[in-house]
Design a protein around this motif. Structure first.
Motif, PDB file in Angstrom:
ATOM      1  N   ALA A 142     -54.900  -5.851 -16.986  1.00  0.00           N
ATOM      2  CA  ALA A 142     -53.683  -6.828 -16.898  1.00  0.00           C
ATOM      3  C   ALA A 142     -53.128  -6.860 -18.261  1.00  0.00           C
ATOM      4  O   ALA A 142     -52.032  -7.056 -18.391  1.00  0.00           O
ATOM      5  CB  ALA A 142     -54.114  -8.081 -16.256  1.00  0.00           C
ATOM      6  N   THR A 143     -53.940  -6.779 -19.332  1.00  0.00           N
ATOM      7  CA  THR A 143     -53.479  -6.847 -20.648  1.00  0.00           C
ATOM      8  C   THR A 143     -52.809  -5.594 -21.393  1.00  0.00           C
ATOM      9  O   THR A 143     -51.553  -5.557 -21.766  1.00  0.00           O
ATOM     10  CB  THR A 143     -54.458  -7.474 -21.735  1.00  0.00           C
ATOM     11  OG1 THR A 143     -55.114  -8.458 -21.145  1.00  0.00           O
ATOM     12  CG2 THR A 143     -54.076  -7.554 -23.074  1.00  0.00           C
ATOM     13  N   ILE A 144     -53.469  -4.412 -20.812  1.00  0.00           N
ATOM     14  CA  ILE A 144     -53.105  -3.268 -21.578  1.00  0.00           C
ATOM     15  C   ILE A 144     -51.836  -2.745 -20.857  1.00  0.00           C
ATOM     16  O   ILE A 144     -50.934  -2.056 -21.317  1.00  0.00           O
ATOM     17  CB  ILE A 144     -54.247  -2.434 -21.430  1.00  0.00           C
ATOM     18  CG1 ILE A 144     -55.289  -2.560 -22.576  1.00  0.00           C
ATOM     19  CG2 ILE A 144     -53.713  -0.639 -21.575  1.00  0.00           C
ATOM     20  CD1 ILE A 144     -56.252  -1.527 -22.745  1.00  0.00           C
ATOM     21  N   LYS A 145     -51.737  -2.585 -19.286  1.00  0.00           N
ATOM     22  CA  LYS A 145     -50.815  -2.131 -18.704  1.00  0.00           C
ATOM     23  C   LYS A 145     -49.470  -2.533 -18.959  1.00  0.00           C
ATOM     24  O   LYS A 145     -48.713  -1.247 -19.114  1.00  0.00           O
ATOM     25  CB  LYS A 145     -51.245  -2.354 -16.981  1.00  0.00           C
ATOM     26  CG  LYS A 145     -49.909  -1.406 -16.173  1.00  0.00           C
ATOM     27  CD  LYS A 145     -50.330  -1.742 -14.769  1.00  0.00           C
ATOM     28  CE  LYS A 145     -49.303  -0.952 -13.968  1.00  0.00           C
ATOM     29  NZ  LYS A 145     -49.448  -1.291 -12.453  1.00  0.00           N
ATOM     30  N   PRO A 146     -49.094  -3.626 -19.008  1.00  0.00           N
ATOM     31  CA  PRO A 146     -47.646  -3.560 -19.602  1.00  0.00           C
ATOM     32  C   PRO A 146     -47.108  -3.070 -20.693  1.00  0.00           C
ATOM     33  O   PRO A 146     -46.080  -2.668 -21.115  1.00  0.00           O
ATOM     34  CB  PRO A 146     -47.540  -5.302 -19.773  1.00  0.00           C
ATOM     35  CG  PRO A 146     -48.594  -5.695 -19.015  1.00  0.00           C
ATOM     36  CD  PRO A 146     -49.635  -5.018 -19.203  1.00  0.00           C
ATOM     37  N   GLN A 147     -48.133  -3.069 -21.696  1.00  0.00           N
ATOM     38  CA  GLN A 147     -47.746  -2.518 -23.247  1.00  0.00           C
ATOM     39  C   GLN A 147     -47.867  -0.951 -23.010  1.00  0.00           C
ATOM     40  O   GLN A 147     -46.715  -0.169 -23.517  1.00  0.00           O
ATOM     41  CB  GLN A 147     -48.868  -2.852 -24.179  1.00  0.00           C
ATOM     42  CG  GLN A 147     -48.948  -4.293 -24.414  1.00  0.00           C
ATOM     43  CD  GLN A 147     -50.206  -4.458 -25.352  1.00  0.00           C
ATOM     44  OE1 GLN A 147     -50.124  -4.421 -26.513  1.00  0.00           O
ATOM     45  NE2 GLN A 147     -51.322  -5.053 -24.806  1.00  0.00           N
ATOM     46  N   VAL A 148     -48.613  -0.607 -22.260  1.00  0.00           N
ATOM     47  CA  VAL A 148     -48.446   1.209 -21.914  1.00  0.00           C
ATOM     48  C   VAL A 148     -47.344   1.172 -21.135  1.00  0.00           C
ATOM     49  O   VAL A 148     -46.529   2.624 -21.545  1.00  0.00           O
ATOM     50  CB  VAL A 148     -49.700   1.770 -21.267  1.00  0.00           C
ATOM     51  CG1 VAL A 148     -49.717   3.183 -20.940  1.00  0.00           C
ATOM     52  CG2 VAL A 148     -50.964   1.460 -22.099  1.00  0.00           C
ATOM     53  N   GLU A 149     -46.902   0.590 -20.083  1.00  0.00           N
ATOM     54  CA  GLU A 149     -45.680   0.766 -19.449  1.00  0.00           C
ATOM     55  C   GLU A 149     -44.382   0.717 -20.162  1.00  0.00           C
ATOM     56  O   GLU A 149     -43.645   1.698 -20.044  1.00  0.00           O
ATOM     57  CB  GLU A 149     -45.513  -0.271 -18.493  1.00  0.00           C
ATOM     58  CG  GLU A 149     -46.458   0.099 -17.020  1.00  0.00           C
ATOM     59  CD  GLU A 149     -45.904   1.041 -16.069  1.00  0.00           C
ATOM     60  OE1 GLU A 149     -44.908   1.651 -16.263  1.00  0.00           O
ATOM     61  OE2 GLU A 149     -46.597   1.158 -14.947  1.00  0.00           O
ATOM     62  N   ALA A 150     -44.490   0.110 -21.263  1.00  0.00           N
ATOM     63  CA  ALA A 150     -43.373  -0.109 -22.302  1.00  0.00           C
ATOM     64  C   ALA A 150     -43.107   1.212 -23.009  1.00  0.00           C
ATOM     65  O   ALA A 150     -42.215   1.820 -23.491  1.00  0.00           O
ATOM     66  CB  ALA A 150     -43.629  -1.339 -23.301  1.00  0.00           C
ATOM     67  N   ILE A 151     -44.551   1.668 -23.702  1.00  0.00           N
ATOM     68  CA  ILE A 151     -44.810   3.130 -24.168  1.00  0.00           C
ATOM     69  C   ILE A 151     -44.057   4.235 -23.275  1.00  0.00           C
ATOM     70  O   ILE A 151     -43.503   5.185 -23.758  1.00  0.00           O
ATOM     71  CB  ILE A 151     -45.900   3.322 -24.851  1.00  0.00           C
ATOM     72  CG1 ILE A 151     -46.107   2.202 -25.701  1.00  0.00           C
ATOM     73  CG2 ILE A 151     -46.138   4.563 -25.248  1.00  0.00           C
ATOM     74  CD1 ILE A 151     -47.937   2.279 -26.180  1.00  0.00           C
TER      75      ILE A 151
END
Length: 339
Positions: A198-207
């Motif tokens: 839940a923490t990592i996915k939004p950041q990786v999606e932005a990348i």
């Protein structure tokens, strides 16, 4: 059991020249290793000439006083191969001195797991971030062109991805993301520090959004890797099936060859005792086990298999280009309508 082929011709390898390490990472136990390496610089001439990509790793490779000789022997033996070194960057002066003595076409990746003290917390080294910055500056001054940083995500630094990416952008550094993996034969088991999806996915999606809004096919390839990273975390499955022991392998400092650094049970032979052609012949048991494995998704196990599954790669890239560019267009339209 199906027979794939009798002779593999690997194109990529992770070569651990030592398991000794001067870091104290929360997600890895390699630093506890005290055993000295056996392979000497000239022994690396035994590597397959089929290799196109060789990652010099560890432990910390720059703890070996002869790492420059190792790189030069490998380059002299196989001048067409890309040679990269992964380092924690904690020995700035020593790294500069050693790199000056090696082939300057080498690529170097420095681990940065957060900005400032966030990095020091993960790596267990006071002022570690500052040492990494100094190492990058020294390497740039002596002419290293292929220079980058990478973050390994765990529960200790799961909110640092975009901060590290921003640092890479501001300093014109290549950037990659991976998550901490468990491996009894290499990193050790650390289930308590796994990063939250839940923490990592939004950041990786932005990348990923940035990757596919680029006009560079290399960026699309990075986007493909990041999509696979999310899939592994969410579904515990691989976007592309593994080809360990066929397309890539892991070599330890004692000459042992494994299909993968994650799987100590996939030993194939010993490069000090056998020719590479003998080691990569009739290894169906290893090849089959690897194809069924979904234990990891790392650059070393994903990049070498892209060409083996072209239809899925093309479909994933094309659908992602449409999706993320359409998202950008819609966002732009909404912004213009609201202004």
């Amino acid at each position: 059991m199906p027979h794939f082929h009798s002779q593999a011709k690997p194109n990529s390898a992770v070569v651990a020249v030592t398991l000794r390490c001067n870091s104290r990472c929360v997600m890895c136990d390699l630093w506890k290793t005290k055993e000295r390496e056996i392979m000497q610089p000239k022994d690396y001439r035994r590597l397959p000439l089929t290799l196109q990509d060789i990652n010099i790793s560890g432990g910390e490779p720059f703890l070996r006083e002869d790492v420059d000789e190792i790189v030069n022997e490998i380059h002299d033996h196989n001048p067409r191969a890309r040679i990269g070194i992964s380092t924690n960057g904690f020995l700035p002066k020593r790294i500069e001195e050693q790199v000056k003595r090696m082939w300057l076409g080498v690529s170097i990746r420095v681990s940065i797991d957060g900005v400032g003290e966030a990095h020091d917390l993960v790596r267990g080294i006071p002022s570690g971030f500052d040492k990494c910055v100094e190492t990058l500056e020294r390497l740039r001054r002596i002419g290293i062109k292929d220079l980058g940083i990478g973050i390994t995500c765990s529960s200790y630094n799961s909110e640092q991805i975009l901060a590290v990416q921003d640092y890479a952008k501001r300093h014109d550094l290549k950037f990659n993301v991976q998550v901490a993996h468990d491996s009894p034969s290499y990193y050790g088991d650390h289930p308590a520090i796994r990063a939250s999806v839940a923490t990592i996915k939004p950041q990786v999606e932005a990348i990923i959004h940035d990757n596919f809004n680029s006009n560079s096919p290399r960026e699309w390839g990075r986007g493909l890797f990041h999509i696979g990273l999310v899939e592994l975390m969410e579904k515990q499955s691989r976007l592309l099936s593994c080809r360990a022991g066929e397309q890539f392998f892991y070599l330890d400092p004692y000459g042992n060859v494994f299909g993968c650094l994650m799987r100590g049970d996939l030993k194939m032979g010993n490069l000090l005792e056998q020719k590479w052609q003998e080691i990569f012949c009739e290894q169906e048991e290893v090849w089959n086990a690897a194809r069924q494995c979904a234990q990891c998704w790392m650059i070393c196990s994903s990049k070498p298999v892209v060409h083996t599954q072209p239809i899925k790669v093309i479909k994933t890239i094309m659908s992602s280009l449409v999706r993320y560019r359409l998202m950008s267009a819609l966002k732009g339209m909404c912004k213009s309508l609201s202004s």
